[in-house]
Design an enzyme around this catalytic site. Structure first.
Site, PDB file in Angstrom:
ATOM      1  N   HIS A  60      60.225  26.028  23.308  1.00  0.00           N
ATOM      2  CA  HIS A  60      61.045  27.816  23.075  1.00  0.00           C
ATOM      3  C   HIS A  60      61.638  28.234  22.143  1.00  0.00           C
ATOM      4  CE1 HIS A  60      64.691  28.005  24.865  1.00  0.00           C
ATOM      5  NE2 HIS A  60      64.021  26.608  25.737  1.00  0.00           N
ATOM      6  N   ASP A 163      69.339  24.960  22.004  1.00  0.00           N
ATOM      7  CA  ASP A 163      68.409  24.747  22.906  1.00  0.00           C
ATOM      8  C   ASP A 163      67.816  25.649  22.891  1.00  0.00           C
ATOM      9  OD1 ASP A 163      66.723  25.006  25.056  1.00  0.00           O
ATOM     10  OD2 ASP A 163      68.384  25.015  26.712  1.00  0.00           O
ATOM     11  N   GLU A 193      61.324  31.322  28.425  1.00  0.00           N
ATOM     12  CA  GLU A 193      61.365  30.269  28.297  1.00  0.00           C
ATOM     13  C   GLU A 193      62.279  30.677  29.182  1.00  0.00           C
ATOM     14  OE1 GLU A 193      62.733  26.318  30.026  1.00  0.00           O
ATOM     15  OE2 GLU A 193      63.274  27.747  28.436  1.00  0.00           O
ATOM     16  N   ASP A 216      61.758  20.121  24.630  1.00  0.00           N
ATOM     17  CA  ASP A 216      62.599  20.877  24.321  1.00  0.00           C
ATOM     18  C   ASP A 216      64.036  20.079  24.710  1.00  0.00           C
ATOM     19  OD1 ASP A 216      64.422  23.144  25.746  1.00  0.00           O
ATOM     20  OD2 ASP A 216      62.987  23.760  26.722  1.00  0.00           O
ATOM     21  N   HIS A 302      73.359  25.000  27.142  1.00  0.00           N
ATOM     22  CA  HIS A 302      74.029  26.345  27.504  1.00  0.00           C
ATOM     23  C   HIS A 302      74.984  27.079  26.900  1.00  0.00           C
ATOM     24  CE1 HIS A 302      69.923  27.267  29.792  1.00  0.00           C
ATOM     25  NE2 HIS A 302      69.820  26.765  29.289  1.00  0.00           N
TER      26      HIS A 302
HETATM   27 CO    CO Z   1      68.034  26.455  28.392  1.00  0.00          CO
HETATM   28 ZN    ZN Z   2      65.312  24.797  26.474  1.00  0.00          ZN
END
Ligand code: CO
Ligand code: ZN
Length: 326
Positions: A60, A163, A193, A216, A302
């Site tokens: 993504h 990410d 995503e 991922d 994140h």
């Molecule tokens: Co993520």
């Molecule tokens: Zn991800």
């Protein structure tokens, strides 16, 4: 690999605004694939033709972010979240808007405990003098992402948006290598995503692959008093067994494990109790598609300072290369 990761993490791309990332990837791979196009959602789909099985590899392009909900009379911006943004982790961070404007995330200092810092008790300061001034710079609905330039250190990369730009970088590098195979390879760089595995769903329906892998990141459990888990940084890519969105198809998982073992590629097994990946929507699309995942172990997912190991990314690339040749 670091250069490719660097190029991709430097592109602005919160969910729904992935076009700059798509442009950067297109530039990297367009000469190495037979077809490249974007669909209505914004997914970037590159195809290397073949007469064997249709293999979809998905990573993504979108990243988490903040979105302006209101602007107060003094020019401070109230915000909502785009994807899984932890308020505590956002505090004190710089964020940047698509037009290059920088803001600082802070909180109402009257709240009792910092733990009560919820997005509605927080704001973005862009240094505006008034609401009118702020409205000259931004508008409601504008998105911002964390600031956090990529740094290479001790074989690791520290950066924002790993990410899943590290997954995009691995796929882009794979496409550039043009692995020799009879299979038809779909390099799919998906959108949205982080807000519910949305882009992968429509892409998988359109392609109807025979099998699919999501590339991922996955969390590690190798930091002080981290949550229980078996994955560490630097011990190889993780072959997905299960996350909260998918149980990997046993045949896919086995094929990945065999590829790793036969080629001397280190690997780990991933059982994730929280979070999902694009495989979560792909495997329940178009009558069901056998799906699995290859994950790059990542610390502090994140946040503005995620960490991956370059060897893990390199080994993920090797693993995928052997997988598509089988
Ligand atoms: Co993520
Ligand atoms: Zn991800």
């Amino acid at each position: 690999m670091f250069d490719t990761i660097s190029t991709l993490v430097n592109a602005f791309g919160p969910s729904g605004r992935e076009n700059r990332v798509a442009e950067a990837i297109t530039h990297l791979i367009k000469d190495k694939v037979d077809e490249i196009s974007s669909d209505a959602m914004g997914n970037l789909i590159a195809v290397k033709k073949g007469f064997g099985k249709k293999i979809m590899l998905a990573a993504h392009m979108d990243e988490i972010g903040l979105i302006i909900t209101t602007i107060d009379e003094k020019g401070f911006l109230r915000f909502g979240t785009v994807g899984g943004v932890l308020p505590l982790i956002s505090l004190g961070q710089r964020v940047v808007f698509e037009n290059g404007l920088t803001g600082v995330v802070w909180y109402e200092e009257s709240i009792e405990s910092i733990k009560d810092a919820k997005p509605e008790k927080m704001y973005i300061d862009i240094g505006a003098k008034s609401r009118e001034h702020a409205e000259e710079l931004v508008e409601i609905g504008d998105m911002a992402v964390f600031e956090g330039r990529p740094v290479q250190q001790n074989g690791l990369v520290i950066s924002r948006a790993l990410d899943d730009r590290v997954g995009c970088a691995v796929l882009a590098e794979l496409a550039r290598r043009c692995p020799e195979t009879d299979h038809e390879i779909y390099y799919v760089f998906t959108v949205q995503e982080e807000v519910g595995l949305r882009g992968a769903r429509t892409a998988a329906y359109a392609i109807r692959p025979d099998l699919a892998l999501a590339i991922d990141v996955t969390r590690t459990a190798d930091t002080p008093k981290s949550r229980h888990g078996a994955v560490s940084l630097g011990k190889g890519p993780a072959i997905k067994v299960k996350d909260n969105s998918v149980i990997a198809h046993p045949a896919i998982r086995e094929r990945l494990e065999n590829c790793a073992r036969e080629n001397g590629i280190p690997y780990q097994l991933e059982v994730l109790d929280k979070g999902g990946t694009d495989a979560g929507s792909i495997h329940i699309t178009a009558g069901g598609i056998p799906s699995g995942g290859v994950s790059i172990p990542t610390r502090f997912i994140h946040s503005a300072s995620e960490i991956v190991n370059l060897e893990d990314a390199g080994n993920a690339l090797k693993l995928l290369e052997t997988f598509v040749k089988l």
